[in-house]
Motif scaffolding. Structure first.
Motif, mmCIF file in Angstrom:
data_model
loop_
_atom_site.group_PDB
_atom_site.id
_atom_site.type_symbol
_atom_site.label_atom_id
_atom_site.label_comp_id
_atom_site.label_asym_id
_atom_site.label_seq_id
_atom_site.Cartn_x
_atom_site.Cartn_y
_atom_site.Cartn_z
ATOM 1 N N GLU A 188 7.297 9.083 13.343
ATOM 2 C CA GLU A 188 6.495 8.167 14.147
ATOM 3 C C GLU A 188 5.010 8.423 13.953
ATOM 4 O OE1 GLU A 188 9.777 7.571 17.766
ATOM 5 O OE2 GLU A 188 8.014 8.852 18.038
ATOM 6 N N ARG A 189 4.622 9.687 13.868
ATOM 7 C CA ARG A 189 3.212 10.010 13.664
ATOM 8 C C ARG A 189 2.737 9.567 12.282
ATOM 9 N NH1 ARG A 189 4.739 15.242 15.871
ATOM 10 N NH2 ARG A 189 4.444 16.154 13.791
ATOM 11 N N VAL A 190 3.574 9.758 11.276
ATOM 12 C CA VAL A 190 3.189 9.423 9.907
ATOM 13 C C VAL A 190 3.190 7.914 9.675
ATOM 14 C CG1 VAL A 190 3.883 9.626 7.481
ATOM 15 C CG2 VAL A 190 3.944 11.632 8.966
ATOM 16 N N TRP A 191 4.137 7.213 10.258
ATOM 17 C CA TRP A 191 4.323 5.801 9.957
ATOM 18 C C TRP A 191 3.676 4.835 10.943
ATOM 19 C CZ3 TRP A 191 10.301 5.930 8.678
ATOM 20 C CH2 TRP A 191 10.477 6.538 7.433
ATOM 21 N N ARG A 249 7.876 2.450 7.248
ATOM 22 C CA ARG A 249 6.446 2.169 7.102
ATOM 23 C C ARG A 249 5.840 3.201 6.162
ATOM 24 N NH1 ARG A 249 3.847 0.531 12.950
ATOM 25 N NH2 ARG A 249 5.638 -0.594 13.820
ATOM 26 N N GLU A 250 4.588 2.975 5.777
ATOM 27 C CA GLU A 250 3.931 3.905 4.865
ATOM 28 C C GLU A 250 2.433 3.740 4.974
ATOM 29 O OE1 GLU A 250 3.454 6.676 3.394
ATOM 30 O OE2 GLU A 250 5.252 6.500 2.172
ATOM 31 N N GLY A 251 1.703 4.796 4.713
ATOM 32 C CA GLY A 251 0.251 4.748 4.718
ATOM 33 C C GLY A 251 -0.293 4.570 3.315
ATOM 34 N N TRP A 291 7.724 -2.752 3.083
ATOM 35 C CA TRP A 291 7.284 -3.710 4.079
ATOM 36 C C TRP A 291 6.045 -3.394 4.869
ATOM 37 C CZ3 TRP A 291 8.040 -3.269 9.611
ATOM 38 C CH2 TRP A 291 8.581 -2.050 10.012
ATOM 39 N N SER A 292 5.426 -2.276 4.725
ATOM 40 C CA SER A 292 4.201 -2.091 5.502
ATOM 41 C C SER A 292 3.267 -1.071 4.892
ATOM 42 C CB SER A 292 4.534 -1.657 6.932
ATOM 43 O OG SER A 292 4.926 -0.307 6.948
#
Length: 362
Positions: free
Chosen positions: A94-97, A198-200, A359-360
């Protein structure tokens, strides 16, 4: 993303610490103190208003992420970290994504060479960045950061803040038909269905495309977390690269099957769009790259989507084919064809728990 450089100056030049130590503020100490005030002990960012617009995680999304094959101990060991740390109240994923971050990307001050030099540095510099999440605005965050920085920096030094660059966060829902089309394409290319996550990353033009064209964007990546991005020995697994070529080809056909492109004419416009993009990539090596083809293709694609909403009838152009001036028509299949670039034989990945980001980004 919001990226800044912080410059702090204490004196005109470096000073002898024995002769002047204790008389003036040390910029390195001041900078360290300022940076320490950006987060509390629980990892929460202290900039007033920073979290006001953060899009909260839904219970459904949190429940889905808990099902993922993620092992924190293994993750920690692979990173070589003695212990994981981050904003309290959230899991590592959750913190990473899904949570915004504040990071120090670089520091510079004083004497850093071999040996010893009793210098009192004149300046100290830090490069910092904030990873933003959906609904946060980089301009607003930048204003909040600069105001807080001015507040916590003492008057014993001069402060200069430079905005380096930034970009809006972006996200698309995983149940979007185009994202689902990408999922089917990845399954055909890799032999395993993808896990949506998700991804940064920093690709600001994605948000611009989605806003200006009013069409959803899909990120279609084949990289893995252990490929040392932005670090020495950055790499890409060749098996994933080859399977990604297959999945990318299948993606065009899967998008053409969505309800957004329900007629033959609309599907043909979509295929021309992708074909012109591919032609531009192929032509880049020959020096005949033509951006006008991309502009024309985008116009045709936007018109085709408008027709799908108004129910305009299409022509009898066959679907599943791509054609553009300078290239030979090519069917979208797994087997080698008459395309200018060869396809490769399908090979399933060794592991079924590979997470593919589709997707993100933030």
């Amino acid at each position: 993303l919001a990226y800044f450089q912080i410059d702090i100056r204490g004196t005109r030049s470096d000073l002898h610490s024995g002769s002047f130590g204790g008389a003036v503020a040390n910029p390195a100490f001041v900078l360290a103190s300022v940076l320490a005030q950006m987060k509390d002990r629980g990892g929460r960012i202290k900039i007033p208003g920073f979290y006001d617009d953060v899009r909260p995680l839904s219970d459904a999304e949190r429940a889905e992420w808990k099902k993922l094959p993620f092992n924190e101990t293994r993750y920690r060991k692979e990173l070589g970290a003695p212990k994981l740390f981050g904003e309290s109240g959230y899991t590592t994923l959750e913190r990473v994504w899904a949570r915004p971050t504040f990071e120090v990307n670089g520091l510079l001050s004083g004497f850093t060479g071999d040996g010893a030099k009793t210098v009192l540095p004149a300046v100290a510099m830090a490069k910092v960045s904030m990873r933003l999440v959906p609904n946060q605005d980089p301009q607003k965050i930048g204003d909040l950061f600069e105001a807080y920085l001015q507040k916590v920096t003492p008057k014993t030094v001069e402060l200069k803040v430079t905005r380096m660059h930034g970009g809006k966060p972006w996200i698309t829902e995983y149940d979007n038909p185009f994202v689902q089309a990408a999922g089917r394409a990845i399954e055909q290319g890799f032999g395993q269905p993808p896990v949506f996550c998700r991804e940064g990353g920093s690709i600001p033009v994605v948000s611009t495309f989605q806003e200006e064209l009013q069409v959803p964007a899909v990120l279609f990546g084949v990289g893995l977390p252990d490929e040392n991005a932005h670090a020495p020995n950055e790499k890409l697994d060749l098996g994933n690269f080859h399977n990604g070529i297959i999945a990318s080809a299948v993606l065009y056909d899967e998008i053409a099957k969505t309800n957004e492109f329900s007629t033959d004419e609309q599907r043909h416009a979509l295929n021309v769009f992708f074909s012109r993009l591919l032609f531009c990539f192929f032509a880049e090596d020959t020096g005949i790259f033509d951006p006008g083809q991309v502009t024309s293709a985008i116009g045709s694609l936007t018109a085709a989507r408008s027709q799908s909403r108004t129910g305009t009838a299409g022509s009898s152009v066959p679907a599943g084919h791509a054609h553009a001036s300078g290239t030979r028509p090519c069917t979208l299949s797994r087997t080698p064809s008459a395309c200018r670039r060869p396809t490769v034989t399908l090979a399933a990945p060794a592991s079924s728990d590979t997470i593919v980001d589709t997707w993100s980004m933030r």
